[in-house]
Design a protein around this motif. Structure first.
Motif, PDB file in Angstrom:
ATOM      1  N   ALA A  77       0.902  -1.032  -0.043  1.00 33.17           N
ATOM      2  CA  ALA A  77      -0.103   0.084  -0.079  1.00 33.17           C
ATOM      3  C   ALA A  77       1.140   1.327  -0.112  1.00 33.17           C
ATOM      4  O   ALA A  77       0.746   2.572  -0.838  1.00 33.17           O
ATOM      5  N   THR A  78       2.027   1.234   0.649  1.00 29.24           N
ATOM      6  CA  THR A  78       2.948   2.306   0.829  1.00 29.24           C
ATOM      7  C   THR A  78       3.734   2.630  -0.445  1.00 29.24           C
ATOM      8  O   THR A  78       3.753   3.532  -0.981  1.00 29.24           O
ATOM      9  N   SER A  79       3.920   1.288  -1.165  1.00 26.07           N
ATOM     10  CA  SER A  79       4.586   1.490  -2.522  1.00 26.07           C
ATOM     11  C   SER A  79       3.641   2.090  -3.541  1.00 26.07           C
ATOM     12  O   SER A  79       3.919   2.975  -4.457  1.00 26.07           O
ATOM     13  N   ILE A  80       2.148   1.953  -3.354  1.00 26.05           N
ATOM     14  CA  ILE A  80       1.096   2.529  -4.377  1.00 26.05           C
ATOM     15  C   ILE A  80       1.249   4.039  -3.870  1.00 26.05           C
ATOM     16  O   ILE A  80       1.335   5.076  -4.772  1.00 26.05           O
ATOM     17  N   ALA A  81       1.289   4.618  -2.605  1.00 30.32           N
ATOM     18  CA  ALA A  81       1.384   5.908  -2.358  1.00 30.32           C
ATOM     19  C   ALA A  81       2.630   6.372  -3.084  1.00 30.32           C
ATOM     20  O   ALA A  81       2.656   7.594  -3.263  1.00 30.32           O
ATOM     21  N   GLU A  82       3.758   5.815  -2.808  1.00 31.76           N
ATOM     22  CA  GLU A  82       4.892   6.430  -3.502  1.00 31.76           C
ATOM     23  C   GLU A  82       4.774   6.793  -4.921  1.00 31.76           C
ATOM     24  O   GLU A  82       5.364   7.367  -5.413  1.00 31.76           O
ATOM     25  N   GLN A  83       4.336   5.500  -5.463  1.00 28.59           N
ATOM     26  CA  GLN A  83       4.140   5.910  -6.992  1.00 28.59           C
ATOM     27  C   GLN A  83       3.288   6.850  -7.157  1.00 28.59           C
ATOM     28  O   GLN A  83       3.402   7.863  -8.345  1.00 28.59           O
ATOM     29  N   VAL A  84       2.147   7.473  -6.482  1.00 26.51           N
ATOM     30  CA  VAL A  84       1.348   8.520  -6.530  1.00 26.51           C
ATOM     31  C   VAL A  84       2.279   9.926  -6.381  1.00 26.51           C
ATOM     32  O   VAL A  84       1.946  10.718  -7.299  1.00 26.51           O
ATOM     33  N   ILE A  85       2.954   9.620  -5.512  1.00 31.35           N
ATOM     34  CA  ILE A  85       4.042  10.921  -5.156  1.00 31.35           C
ATOM     35  C   ILE A  85       4.577  11.064  -6.308  1.00 31.35           C
ATOM     36  O   ILE A  85       4.959  12.341  -6.883  1.00 31.35           O
ATOM     37  N   TYR A  86       5.407   9.981  -7.061  1.00 29.63           N
ATOM     38  CA  TYR A  86       6.025  10.268  -8.337  1.00 29.63           C
ATOM     39  C   TYR A  86       5.347  10.655  -9.559  1.00 29.63           C
ATOM     40  O   TYR A  86       5.729  11.419 -10.377  1.00 29.63           O
ATOM     41  N   LEU A  87       4.227  10.180  -9.495  1.00 29.72           N
ATOM     42  CA  LEU A  87       3.320  10.713 -10.646  1.00 29.72           C
ATOM     43  C   LEU A  87       2.919  12.067 -10.651  1.00 29.72           C
ATOM     44  O   LEU A  87       2.964  12.840 -11.636  1.00 29.72           O
ATOM     45  N   VAL A  88       2.471  12.676  -9.338  1.00 29.80           N
ATOM     46  CA  VAL A  88       2.143  14.145  -9.186  1.00 29.80           C
ATOM     47  C   VAL A  88       3.278  15.014  -9.249  1.00 29.80           C
ATOM     48  O   VAL A  88       3.286  15.986  -9.903  1.00 29.80           O
ATOM     49  N   THR A  89       4.553  14.702  -8.415  1.00 26.17           N
ATOM     50  CA  THR A  89       5.819  15.507  -8.590  1.00 26.17           C
ATOM     51  C   THR A  89       6.755  15.170  -9.470  1.00 26.17           C
ATOM     52  O   THR A  89       7.581  15.991  -9.615  1.00 26.17           O
ATOM     53  N   GLY A  90       6.808  13.949  -9.999  1.00 26.03           N
ATOM     54  CA  GLY A  90       7.890  13.598 -11.027  1.00 26.03           C
ATOM     55  C   GLY A  90       9.079  13.183 -10.255  1.00 26.03           C
ATOM     56  O   GLY A  90      10.154  12.745 -10.883  1.00 26.03           O
ATOM     57  N   GLU A  91       9.051  12.898  -8.921  1.00 27.40           N
ATOM     58  CA  GLU A  91      10.196  12.645  -8.254  1.00 27.40           C
ATOM     59  C   GLU A  91       9.634  11.700  -6.901  1.00 27.40           C
ATOM     60  O   GLU A  91       8.411  11.890  -6.408  1.00 27.40           O
ATOM     61  N   LEU A  92      10.365  10.593  -6.639  1.00 28.41           N
ATOM     62  CA  LEU A  92       9.947   9.761  -5.547  1.00 28.41           C
ATOM     63  C   LEU A  92      10.453  10.399  -4.194  1.00 28.41           C
ATOM     64  O   LEU A  92      11.441  11.273  -4.303  1.00 28.41           O
ATOM     65  N   PRO A  93       9.727  10.148  -3.065  1.00 23.78           N
ATOM     66  CA  PRO A  93       9.976  10.806  -1.756  1.00 23.78           C
ATOM     67  C   PRO A  93      11.403  10.670  -1.501  1.00 23.78           C
ATOM     68  O   PRO A  93      12.147   9.619  -1.561  1.00 23.78           O
ATOM     69  N   GLU A  94      11.891  11.962  -1.009  1.00 21.83           N
ATOM     70  CA  GLU A  94      13.345  11.902  -0.623  1.00 21.83           C
ATOM     71  C   GLU A  94      13.687  11.326   0.743  1.00 21.83           C
ATOM     72  O   GLU A  94      14.611  10.909   1.013  1.00 21.83           O
ATOM     73  N   GLU A  95      12.624  11.346   1.685  1.00 23.96           N
ATOM     74  CA  GLU A  95      12.846  11.028   2.923  1.00 23.96           C
ATOM     75  C   GLU A  95      12.574   9.535   2.820  1.00 23.96           C
ATOM     76  O   GLU A  95      11.911   8.945   2.186  1.00 23.96           O
ATOM     77  N   PRO A  96      13.490   8.725   3.866  1.00 19.44           N
ATOM     78  CA  PRO A  96      13.252   7.385   3.734  1.00 19.44           C
ATOM     79  C   PRO A  96      12.014   6.816   4.263  1.00 19.44           C
ATOM     80  O   PRO A  96      11.406   7.727   5.004  1.00 19.44           O
ATOM     81  N   ARG A  97      11.289   5.655   3.864  1.00 21.17           N
ATOM     82  CA  ARG A  97      10.113   5.469   4.184  1.00 21.17           C
ATOM     83  C   ARG A  97      10.283   5.094   5.472  1.00 21.17           C
ATOM     84  O   ARG A  97      11.140   4.318   6.240  1.00 21.17           O
ATOM     85  N   PRO A  98       9.291   5.416   6.447  1.00 22.74           N
ATOM     86  CA  PRO A  98       9.255   5.397   7.835  1.00 22.74           C
ATOM     87  C   PRO A  98       9.136   3.707   8.093  1.00 22.74           C
ATOM     88  O   PRO A  98       8.108   3.226   7.732  1.00 22.74           O
ATOM     89  N   LYS A  99       9.961   3.133   8.960  1.00 18.81           N
ATOM     90  CA  LYS A  99       9.792   1.796   9.158  1.00 18.81           C
ATOM     91  C   LYS A  99       9.962   1.411  10.713  1.00 18.81           C
ATOM     92  O   LYS A  99      10.746   2.063  11.188  1.00 18.81           O
ATOM     93  N   GLY A 100       9.160   0.548  11.192  1.00 15.92           N
ATOM     94  CA  GLY A 100       9.098   0.362  12.710  1.00 15.92           C
ATOM     95  C   GLY A 100       9.240  -1.383  12.994  1.00 15.92           C
ATOM     96  O   GLY A 100       8.996  -1.722  14.215  1.00 15.92           O
ATOM     97  N   ASP A 101       9.702  -2.113  11.951  1.00 21.06           N
ATOM     98  CA  ASP A 101       9.516  -3.633  11.821  1.00 21.06           C
ATOM     99  C   ASP A 101      10.826  -3.827  12.715  1.00 21.06           C
ATOM    100  O   ASP A 101      12.088  -3.740  12.262  1.00 21.06           O
ATOM    101  N   LEU A 102      10.842  -4.245  13.867  1.00 25.96           N
ATOM    102  CA  LEU A 102      12.160  -4.557  14.827  1.00 25.96           C
ATOM    103  C   LEU A 102      12.155  -6.029  15.001  1.00 25.96           C
ATOM    104  O   LEU A 102      13.327  -6.344  15.736  1.00 25.96           O
ATOM    105  N   THR A 103      11.806  -6.882  14.040  1.00 24.31           N
ATOM    106  CA  THR A 103      11.865  -8.252  14.333  1.00 24.31           C
ATOM    107  C   THR A 103      12.863  -8.827  13.578  1.00 24.31           C
ATOM    108  O   THR A 103      12.971 -10.090  13.360  1.00 24.31           O
TER     109      THR A 103
END
Length: 241
Positions: free
Chosen positions: A204-230
């Protein structure tokens, strides 16, 4: 000029048809995730089988999206901006298909778990996690339709909540197994289910990032927030379909 307008109009019509397929596909994925989580909580093997059967429809829709997108590129020779839109649609379809596979994996384990003693609270917790991911998918697709990069960014940050829910479930299952070895097999299945739901959040997050790329022409600059500690204490490799 009239010919150019005609070509543009034809492209828009074709793209709308493909987008309709995407929305149908997304709706089925959301429904399958809801049904898979409900089947698990209610130990409903009949509903689980319905989920497995519906996954074939999702797979077929992905094939149709890719075929129509390829035809659109070949026939309409889209400009750079339009081509980016078509490629985004194809990537969204791929992510939705993978989510469908994970929902099917949930359903596959329901029959096995239905024959075991239930783990208290596990079904309800997994269903809450699934609802969060379903909402992420819905918002990501809404962001695509509205070309809303800000909404897409909120989906990226909600993935952190899913990771934290997964971490909590991992610890719970580990505790159950340590307290009573008879729970090990059931908790292993439940852990794989939780991991599959967490991976759906990633898609779902990958879809969101594709939308950001579609609208802005660039992928998000900030790293994807991740909280999987396992990752260093995982119980085993993630089950694929």
């Amino acid at each position: 000029m009239n010919e150019e307008k005609h070509i543009a109009s034809a492209f828009d019509r074709d793209l709308e048809a493909i987008q309709a397929l995407i929305m149908k596909m997304g709706g089925l994925v959301e429904e399958n995730l809801t049904n898979a989580a409900r089947a698990l909580e209610d130990r409903d093997t009949e509903l689980a089988e319905k989920v497995r059967a519906a996954d074939k429809v999702i797979d077929k829709l992905e094939e149709e999206v890719n075929e129509e997108a390829a035809r659109l590129i070949a026939l309409r020779s889209p400009t750079a901006g339009d081509l980016r839109t078509v490629l985004t649609v194809m990537k969204i379809a791929t992510n939705l298909e993978r989510c469908g596979d994970y929902a099917k994996n949930l359903a596959k384990r329901t029959g096995v778990l239905a024959e075991m003693n239930p783990i208290e609270g596990a079904g309800a917790s997994l269903r809450r996690m699934a609802r969060e991911v379903e909402e992420m998918l819905r918002l990501a697709l809404d962001a695509y339709l509205r070309r809303d990069a800000e909404l897409a960014e909120t989906v990226r940050h909600r993935d952190l909540d899913v990771d934290q829910m997964y971490n909590g479930l991992f610890r719970e299952f580990l505790t159950f197994m340590m307290e009573d070895p008879r729970h090990i097999t059931a908790c292993m299945h439940l852990h794989f289910i939780a991991k599959n739901i967490e991976r759906m959040g990633d898609h779902a997050t990958s879809i969101a990032e594709q939308v950001i790329y579609l609208v802005t022409g660039e992928l998000p600059e900030e790293p994807r927030p991740k909280g999987d500690l396992t990752s260093r204490q995982d119980l085993g490799p993630e089950l694929e379909q």
